[in-house]
Structures are given as C-alpha cells and as structure tokens.
Design a protein around this motif. Structure first.
Motif, short mmCIF file in Angstrom:
data_model
loop_
_atom_site.label_atom_id
_atom_site.label_comp_id
_atom_site.label_asym_id
_atom_site.label_seq_id
_atom_site.Cartn_x
_atom_site.Cartn_y
_atom_site.Cartn_z
N TYR A 29 1.76 -1.44 -0.22
CA TYR A 29 -0.09 -0.03 0.32
C TYR A 29 0.54 1.56 0.16
O TYR A 29 1.88 1.16 0.25
CB TYR A 29 -0.62 0.26 1.66
CG TYR A 29 -2.06 -0.93 0.68
CD1 TYR A 29 -3.05 -1.42 0.23
CD2 TYR A 29 -1.90 -2.42 2.34
CE1 TYR A 29 -3.69 -2.17 0.57
CE2 TYR A 29 -2.93 -2.84 2.09
CZ TYR A 29 -3.64 -3.57 1.22
OH TYR A 29 -4.33 -4.47 1.39
N ARG A 30 0.61 2.41 -0.55
CA ARG A 30 0.79 3.83 -0.85
C ARG A 30 0.92 4.08 0.78
O ARG A 30 -0.40 4.34 1.54
CB ARG A 30 0.19 4.48 -1.54
CG ARG A 30 1.04 5.93 -1.41
CD ARG A 30 0.38 6.65 -2.88
NE ARG A 30 -0.96 6.85 -2.65
CZ ARG A 30 -1.82 7.70 -2.30
NH1 ARG A 30 -0.80 9.14 -2.25
NH2 ARG A 30 -3.16 8.37 -2.05
N THR A 31 2.23 4.30 1.13
CA THR A 31 1.70 5.06 3.03
C THR A 31 2.81 6.41 2.63
O THR A 31 2.87 6.76 1.72
CB THR A 31 2.89 4.29 3.69
OG1 THR A 31 3.93 4.89 2.79
CG2 THR A 31 2.63 3.03 4.31
N VAL A 32 1.81 7.10 3.04
CA VAL A 32 2.06 8.47 3.58
C VAL A 32 2.00 8.74 4.56
O VAL A 32 1.53 8.92 5.97
CB VAL A 32 0.88 9.88 3.33
CG1 VAL A 32 0.83 11.11 3.83
CG2 VAL A 32 0.39 8.97 1.92
#
Length: 193
Positions: A29-32
């Motif tokens: 997952y793209r993490t921010v």
C-alpha cells in the motif's frame, strides 16, 4: 456451440485455472507520512462532512452525551456503553427511537470516518442506521491517520460499519438529501485527556 455455451465454458475454465494457481495479493500500500496532528485533522474532516462535534474529558462524557441528545425522547443505549445517559436497551423497537448512542472501534483522520465493529457499546449494525440522531463516542487515542492503519486494527471476522458524516445521497438530480439511508444527524463526541 452457442455464444452462451462458449462464454460459460470460458468462465468454467478460468475458475478451474484459478483453483490451481492462487496468486499472492500484493500488500504494498502507498503510505503517506502521518499528519502532525491526527486529532486536529479528524476534527476538520468530521465537521466537513456536516457532522457536529463536541469534545470532553472522560469525567464529562455523560453530560456531554446528554447535551448532544438534546430533546430526543427515546434514546437507544447498547449494552457496554461507557456512561449512564438514560435510555432504553438494544432490544427496543428501532422505529420508535429518536436517537442512538454508540462508541466506535476506531476513527480515521484523513477521511473523518468512524468505524464500528459492533463490540461492547456499539450494539448491532441496525442501531446506527435507523434512528434519526446518532451520537457516537470516540476517544482521541482511537484515532489513526489513515485507512491502512485502521484496517490493521480491525478484526476482519467482525461486522463493520464505516460512517463518514450523516446519511446523505445525491441520487436524484444530484441534489444532496440527508437522512434517506440512515441518521439525518451525526454528533461525534471526542473524548480526550
């Protein structure tokens, strides 16, 4: 062979193939980075969704919930709710209730979403969908930055209700109508130190 038979044969073949090869599901997952103030962001997003928000200390919870209930006459209180606010138990007729009070399992800052997993203090799923007013209590320490963090905390075997503001739809001529599929009013009580 008809077109229908060809399509069904292709589907059957694909299903047989899928049974033999289970491909791993990517979890990258793209993490921010988490915002500096997840509680502040949560408040901002909840209010953006046209929900009302009150803050209180743990010792003020009962009074804050009673104030949020306003003039509601019949209030449904599920078993395990953490404060005595008066009301009727979960077995009551939902159509006869003006309001419901619940707790939440987690709050999501980036989306202003409350997640109920229907554990103690949350009752069955229909409780948060039928009465006109839903007062939902969430603690500051239950707020996470985003959806991946929330999902990691939740038990996938439990039923879940994700709530982002009062019930609303824009199905008819793109005009926003509130209260069609659930509570017309959502009041979030945020409990902090």
């Amino acid at each position: 062979m008809s077109a229908r038979d060809e399509i069904l044969a292709a589907v059957r073949g694909a299903l047989r193939e899928a049974d033999r090869t289970e491909a791993p599901v990517p979890r990258g997952y793209r993490t921010v980075p988490a915002p500096a103030d997840v509680v502040g962001l949560f408040i901002e997003r909840v209010v953006d969704y046209r929900a009302t928000l009150s803050r209180c200390a743990p010792g003020e919870l009962a009074d804050t919930v009673r104030a949020a209930l306003g003039s509601a006459r019949v209030v449904l209180v599920p078993e395990g709710f953490p404060a005595e606010v008066g009301g009727v138990p979960d077995a009551a007729d939902l159509d006869a209730c003006d309001a419901v009070v619940t707790t939440a399992a987690v709050g999501i800052a980036r989306t202003g979403t409350l997640v109920l997993d229907h554990g103690p203090g949350q009752g069955r799923r229909a409780l948060s969908l039928v009465p006109d007013l839903h007062v939902c209590v969430v603690r500051e320490d239950q707020i996470v930055a985003g959806v991946p963090e929330a999902v990691a905390l939740l038990d996938p075997g439990r039923p879940q209700t994700w709530i982002s503001g009062p019930s609303a739809t824009s199905d008819i001529e793109l005009n926003r109508v509130e209260g069609v599929h659930g509570p017309r009013t959502l009041h979030v009580v945020l409990v902090g130190p």
